[in-house]
Design an enzyme around this catalytic site. Structure first.
Site, PDB file in Angstrom:
ATOM      1  N   LYS A  57       0.864  -1.192   0.000  1.00 48.95           N
ATOM      2  CA  LYS A  57       0.000   0.000   0.000  1.00 48.95           C
ATOM      3  C   LYS A  57       0.892   1.230   0.000  1.00 48.95           C
ATOM      4  O   LYS A  57       1.684   1.421   0.921  1.00 48.95           O
ATOM      5  CB  LYS A  57      -0.916  -0.001   1.220  1.00 48.95           C
TER       6      LYS A  57
ATOM      7  N   ARG B  44       0.702  -5.485   3.130  1.00 49.34           N
ATOM      8  CA  ARG B  44      -0.438  -6.139   3.771  1.00 49.34           C
ATOM      9  C   ARG B  44      -0.498  -7.603   3.341  1.00 49.34           C
ATOM     10  O   ARG B  44      -0.067  -7.953   2.237  1.00 49.34           O
ATOM     11  CB  ARG B  44      -1.745  -5.452   3.355  1.00 49.34           C
TER      12      ARG B  44
ATOM     13  N   ARG C  30     -13.076  -7.351  -2.419  1.00 52.16           N
ATOM     14  CA  ARG C  30     -14.021  -6.467  -1.727  1.00 52.16           C
ATOM     15  C   ARG C  30     -15.404  -6.589  -2.355  1.00 52.16           C
ATOM     16  O   ARG C  30     -15.526  -7.030  -3.504  1.00 52.16           O
ATOM     17  CB  ARG C  30     -13.543  -5.011  -1.878  1.00 52.16           C
TER      18      ARG C  30
ATOM     19  N   ASP D 119     -16.467  -0.400  -0.996  1.00 47.81           N
ATOM     20  CA  ASP D 119     -15.144  -0.766  -1.499  1.00 47.81           C
ATOM     21  C   ASP D 119     -14.194  -1.091  -0.348  1.00 47.81           C
ATOM     22  O   ASP D 119     -13.097  -1.590  -0.579  1.00 47.81           O
ATOM     23  CB  ASP D 119     -14.563   0.360  -2.362  1.00 47.81           C
TER      24      ASP D 119
ATOM     25  N   ASP E 285      -8.601  -1.872   5.152  1.00 43.81           N
ATOM     26  CA  ASP E 285      -8.428  -0.443   4.856  1.00 43.81           C
ATOM     27  C   ASP E 285      -8.524   0.424   6.103  1.00 43.81           C
ATOM     28  O   ASP E 285      -9.542   1.055   6.380  1.00 43.81           O
ATOM     29  CB  ASP E 285      -9.416   0.042   3.780  1.00 43.81           C
TER      30      ASP E 285
HETATM   31  P1  AMP Z   1     -10.096   4.853   0.636  1.00 44.09           P
HETATM   32  O1  AMP Z   1     -11.061   5.907   1.013  1.00 44.09           O
HETATM   33  O2  AMP Z   1      -8.710   5.015   1.241  1.00 44.09           O
HETATM   34  O3  AMP Z   1     -10.615   3.479   0.857  1.00 44.09           O
HETATM   35  O4  AMP Z   1      -9.823   5.017  -0.928  1.00 44.09           O
HETATM   36  C1  AMP Z   1     -10.847   5.087  -1.874  1.00 44.09           C
HETATM   37  C2  AMP Z   1     -10.240   4.996  -3.248  1.00 44.09           C
HETATM   38  O5  AMP Z   1      -9.304   6.046  -3.452  1.00 44.09           O
HETATM   39  C3  AMP Z   1      -9.511   3.706  -3.554  1.00 44.09           C
HETATM   40  O6  AMP Z   1      -9.764   3.386  -4.891  1.00 44.09           O
HETATM   41  C4  AMP Z   1      -8.071   4.074  -3.344  1.00 44.09           C
HETATM   42  O7  AMP Z   1      -7.198   3.266  -4.091  1.00 44.09           O
HETATM   43  C5  AMP Z   1      -8.051   5.509  -3.845  1.00 44.09           C
HETATM   44  N1  AMP Z   1      -6.965   6.278  -3.242  1.00 44.09           N
HETATM   45  C6  AMP Z   1      -6.885   6.756  -1.976  1.00 44.09           C
HETATM   46  N2  AMP Z   1      -5.735   7.427  -1.787  1.00 44.09           N
HETATM   47  C7  AMP Z   1      -5.046   7.365  -2.951  1.00 44.09           C
HETATM   48  C8  AMP Z   1      -3.783   7.847  -3.385  1.00 44.09           C
HETATM   49  N3  AMP Z   1      -2.977   8.552  -2.604  1.00 44.09           N
HETATM   50  N4  AMP Z   1      -3.411   7.582  -4.663  1.00 44.09           N
HETATM   51  C9  AMP Z   1      -4.208   6.882  -5.484  1.00 44.09           C
HETATM   52  N5  AMP Z   1      -5.409   6.404  -5.132  1.00 44.09           N
HETATM   53  C10 AMP Z   1      -5.827   6.632  -3.881  1.00 44.09           C
HETATM   54 MG    MG Z   2     -10.271   1.789   0.450  1.00 41.50          MG
END
Ligand code: AMP
Ligand code: MG
Length: 521
Positions: free
Chosen positions: A124, A194, A201, A273, A283
């Site tokens: 990650k 991880r 998911r 997700d 997550d």
């Molecule tokens: P999360 O809210 O962390 O579960 O992320 C929601 C979505 O945003 C997922 O598809 C993650 O892969 C994407 N995401 C979150 N942070 C980043 C990042 N820094 N770069 C690329 N994708 C991100």
């Molecule tokens: Mg996520």
């Protein structure tokens, strides 16, 4: 170095994206895209989990070897590894968000250990992928420490969770606007490796249904049944298998949430997700631990107004998420009533397991009719009087039914004025509780021991994680391992470590990272 054995079934059995570029795009007709991690300047192993290493048959010496460190930083692939990002969608805060996908997670393949268990590895923060949308694919140190520590802490608490093998610093800066106020700053970057039997998911199924791709949805369902659930009923008709499998997903999800409610964990972003098909906590973002008991508390600043993902709503939201999964699976069957019926498995499992869990938390063999009123009364009081949840239940185990001490809960109060106001109500409740205890067969000692096996003494209080973060940011990562060491035995009172079980200090009450968490990570 011991060679890890890989058998990458997700890639072998499910279709991949023919486009090999690392450009942002919508990916149709495929479950994954090949993508290499982006190398980093100066990897350093800040922390590791010997228990997770053991799942992979890795010794700590092997984990610290230059070759493995390079792989855990995304700078190289070891023999057998294949790098990929997967395609999923999701409902975020109640709304369909379309394609999301592994925007900063990169899978390295599936290790099969000597016992024949299968473990997916996933970095990650290893750089951009075709699913990164507008973001950079990276993760900051503070959020990586939080993910690393909480994954392992949850495991030691007995809560189903993905695991964390390593926490690696990248030697590179990541730019983040932590408070979303236009003040972006550079922060140190990090990568967590991880480990889980599967990172699939709900959103992996939802995206295929949203696109009307029934054939691939069916293929993913069959794959998941075989690889992740070792499908006991291969011969039955598909509709029956689908419903039985979905009921299993519902039960696992219910059990996971019962554990969250038991230990006072608030996930903070229960979007579909972020829901594992195996019912693992996954997550770790703006999660938090309940200090003063409050069903309405959410650690996530983005959720502060709506409180959709607050502590008390987690069971309801888990069910809502399962309904969205049922909607997606409905594409595969003419008779969706079986899926709706399977949703009842959630209510049933949750009801049964939560009742058993609350009985255990209160030291009762099982709940009787009047116990709900007794328990609700104390939860209301705990909320109003701002009682520390974790401290309270450890104190409760010490009740002597022959001579209940009215001052028993004083340690669990955050405020002297509320103690003065509520002490009589607590004493009265304690009388009711001791009367109830007199109906129990277990001796006070046996009851105390049993309660202390289910009510943790040490949890990853938000401010404890924040202290480990601040020292690591100042160049001393030693506090991460020290904190993990305490959390390794969360139910045993550990001599000399009382500071780790104490309630949140006053300075942490409104401090960012200690009571409110931003999604910016
Ligand atoms: P999360 O809210 O962390 O579960 O992320 C929601 C979505 O945003 C997922 O598809 C993650 O892969 C994407 N995401 C979150 N942070 C980043 C990042 N820094 N770069 C690329 N994708 C991100
Ligand atoms: Mg996520």
């Amino acid at each position: 170095m011991s060679a890890l054995t890989f058998d990458n079934r997700f890639l072998r059995d499910l279709p991949g994206d023919p486009d090999l570029s690392n450009e942002i795009r919508q990916v149709h007709g495929a479950c994954w895209s090949a993508v290499m991690p982006t190398p980093v300047a100066a990897p350093g192993l800040l922390a590791h989990s010997p228990e997770t290493a053991a799942l992979l048959d890795l010794t700590v010496g092997e984990l610290q070897s230059p070759a493995l460190l390079a792989a855990l930083a995304g700078n190289t692939l070891l023999p057998g590894m294949q790098a990929y990002a997967t395609c999923y969608g999701g409902h975020q805060f109640g709304h369909w968000a379309g394609q999301l996908g592994d925007g900063r997670a990169i899978g390295l393949g599936e290790v099969v250990n000597r016992a024949g268990q299968r473990w997916e590895l996933q970095l990650k923060g290893a750089g951009p992928t075709p699913y990164s949308r507008r973001a950079d694919g990276r993760a900051v140190l503070r959020s990586s420490i939080r993910e690393f520590l909480c994954s392992e802490a949850m495991h030691h608490l007995g809560v189903p969770t993905t695991r964390a093998l390593s926490l690696v610093s990248t030697g590179e800066a990541v730019r983040r606007d932590m408070f979303y106020d236009g003040n972006a700053a550079n922060e140190p970057g990090a990568i967590v490796c991880r480990v889980a039997p599967s990172f699939t998911r709900f959103g992996h199924f939802e995206i295929l249904a949203a696109r009307g791709d029934g054939a691939l949805l069916r293929q993913l369902v069959e794959f998941t049944m075989h690889r992740d659930f070792n499908d006991p009923a291969r011969h039955q008709d598909f509709d029956e298998r689908l419903a039985a499998w979905f009921a299993d997903v519902c039960s696992r999800t219910a059990l996971m949430v019962v554990h969250w409610m038991r230990v006072g964990f608030v996930h903070g972003v229960m979007n579909t997700d972020n829901m594992s098909i195996l019912g693992l906590t996954i997550d770790y973002g703006p999660y938090g631990w309940v200090d003063n008991f409050d069903p309405g508390w959410t650690p996530n600043t983005t959720d502060a107004a709506g409180k959709r993902y607050c502590f008390g709503r987690q069971p309801e939201i888990a069910r809502w998420n399962l309904e969205r999964l049922a909607d997606a699976l409905g594409l595969l069957t003419a008779d969706t009533s079986a899926l709706s019926a399977a949703l009842d498995a959630f209510d049933e499992t949750y009801g049964r397991a939560a009742s058993r869990m609350y009985a255990q938390k209160f030291g009762l063999a099982c709940l009787q009719d009047d116990d709900a009123a007794l328990i609700n009364a104390i939860f209301d009081l705990m909320h109003e009087a701002e009682i520390d949840m974790t401290v309270f239940f450890r104190q409760l185990a010490q009740v002597d039914p022959a001579a209940p001490a009215p001052g028993l809960f004083v340690e669990a109060f955050y405020r002297a004025d509320l103690y003065a106001q509520f002490a009589p109500a607590f004493a009265a409740w304690l009388q009711r509780y001791t009367v109830r205890l007199q109906q129990e067969a277990a001796s006070p000692n046996a009851r105390q021991a049993a309660m202390n096996r289910i009510n943790p003494c040490y949890v990853l209080r938000n401010y404890l994680a924040q202290q480990a973060i601040e020292s690591a940011e100042q160049g001393d990562p030693g506090h991460i391992a020290a904190l993990l060491d305490v959390l390794r035995h969360p139910y045993d009172e550990q001599p000399g470590r009382a500071a780790f079980s104490a309630k949140r200090p006053d300075w942490a009450r409104h401090k960012a990272g200690c009571s409110m968490l931003s999604c910016s990570s």
